[in-house]
Design an enzyme around this catalytic site. Structure first.
Site, PDB file in Angstrom:
ATOM      1  N   CYS A  59      -8.771   4.466   4.032  1.00 36.07           N
ATOM      2  CA  CYS A  59      -7.960   5.529   3.430  1.00 36.07           C
ATOM      3  C   CYS A  59      -7.088   4.977   2.310  1.00 36.07           C
ATOM      4  O   CYS A  59      -6.026   4.400   2.559  1.00 36.07           O
ATOM      5  CB  CYS A  59      -7.093   6.201   4.497  1.00 36.07           C
ATOM      6  SG  CYS A  59      -6.021   7.509   3.852  1.00 36.07           S
ATOM      7  N   CYS A  96      -3.639   6.609   2.185  1.00 36.62           N
ATOM      8  CA  CYS A  96      -2.705   6.129   3.208  1.00 36.62           C
ATOM      9  C   CYS A  96      -2.160   4.747   2.885  1.00 36.62           C
ATOM     10  O   CYS A  96      -0.955   4.496   2.995  1.00 36.62           O
ATOM     11  CB  CYS A  96      -3.401   6.078   4.571  1.00 36.62           C
ATOM     12  SG  CYS A  96      -4.300   7.564   5.032  1.00 36.62           S
ATOM     13  N   ASP A  97      -3.050   3.835   2.499  1.00 35.08           N
ATOM     14  CA  ASP A  97      -2.687   2.422   2.406  1.00 35.08           C
ATOM     15  C   ASP A  97      -2.582   1.873   0.989  1.00 35.08           C
ATOM     16  O   ASP A  97      -2.053   0.773   0.792  1.00 35.08           O
ATOM     17  CB  ASP A  97      -3.709   1.583   3.182  1.00 35.08           C
ATOM     18  CG  ASP A  97      -3.756   1.963   4.653  1.00 35.08           C
ATOM     19  OD1 ASP A  97      -2.701   2.336   5.188  1.00 35.08           O
ATOM     20  OD2 ASP A  97      -4.840   1.890   5.261  1.00 35.08           O
TER      21      ASP A  97
END
Length: 295
Positions: A129, A132-133
């Site tokens: 992701c 997300c990261d």
């Protein structure tokens, strides 16, 4: 006793719920993760009608708002087993529910590389992701693996955060949308490494340091995987549902081989996996459930 239980709160399940509610069915939705499903992990969506561009989490919030506005009940619980008799029984970690009709819209999850240490370092240098990261690797070098639209989109997203993005693909051409391919090729800090693949991870002092390719060593701070997906249907393994490679087989109405059991979205066997047809499949299944229920 519910008229319909929908497992999965991605765009397919939520579309189905809206149509079922409008038809007057008594429904319940179950979701093991975040409402919106994998849409939450998409940085930008540019191919959904009505939006020139929208962030995945924003669309997921809009979908949840639609549920709340129509007072559609849902519970965040993980389904562990189902019994598909005339009355369907759905077991979660916390409760047991029963319904006359069941719609399975559980979607897919990303595949991981079949290499040592990949699972152990998921979230510690390995990611599926970028949204997300990605911010964790600002001004650092990262690598993306994949050749489809997801890999291309996430490489573009990461190129606005990272110093250098290496896009690794085992073939010499991409399978993604042409507009994305053109953008990737014109991005100065995306380097294409084609006809190549990862052979092992570089782990030093219990930390992810990079990857070994067929022909070179690549030191990067993170590796983002977009190499395909697998359906979230493990909880159906003990049923008589007809499946192929874990994907549920349905007809054009969303019906499975078991009466009263329907499926839609990315957990079904089909040719095209896009947000727009996942939404359509949920609506079609729900309309057919309502029609059969009321007749």
């Amino acid at each position: 006793m519910y008229d319909l239980i929908i497992i999965g709160m991605g765009i397919s399940g939520i579309s189905a719920a809206i149509y079922a509610k409008r038809s007057g069915l008594n429904i319940l939705m179950l979701e093991k993760g975040a409402p919106g499903g994998t849409i939450n992990n998409i940085a930008e969506i540019e191919n959904y009608p009505g939006y020139t561009k929208i962030a995945g989490p924003t669309l997921a919030t809009n979908l949840l708002n639609s549920l709340n506005e129509q007072n559609i009940p849902y519970k965040l619980e993980t389904v562990t087993d189902v019994i598909l008799d005339d009355i369907k029984t759905i077991k979660t970690k916390n409760n047991v529910y029963q319904c006359k009709n069941l719609l399975i819209a559980t979607g897919r999850t990303p595949k991981l590389l079949d290499l040592d240490n990949v699972k152990e370092y998921l979230g510690q240098g390995i990611s599926t992701c970028a949204l997300c990261d990605g911010p964790l690797y600002k001004n650092k070098d990262v690598a993306v693996i994949g050749g489809g639209s997801s890999a291309l989109s996430e490489a573009l997203y990461l190129s606005n955060i990272a110093k250098q993005v290496y896009l690794i693909h085992r073939r010499d051409d991409f399978r993604g949308e042409n507009t994305l391919i053109d953008q990737v090729k014109n991005k100065s800090n995306i380097k294409l490494l084609l006809n190549n693949e990862v052979t092992s991870l570089i782990i030093e002092d219990n930390q992810f340091k990079g990857i070994n390719l067929k022909d070179q060593k690549l030191l990067v701070s993170a590796l983002f995987l977009y190499i395909g997906s697998k359906p979230n249907t493990e909880f159906l393994n003990n049923t008589a549902l007809k499946m192929e490679d874990g994907y549920i087989i349905t007809n054009e109405e969303g019906k499975t081989n078991i009466p009263g059991v329907y499926a839609s979205g990315d957990c079904i066997k089909k040719e095209i996996y896009q947000i727009i047809n996942a939404a359509s499949e949920g609506a079609i299944a729900s309309i057919n459930i309502s029609h059969n229920f009321n007749n």
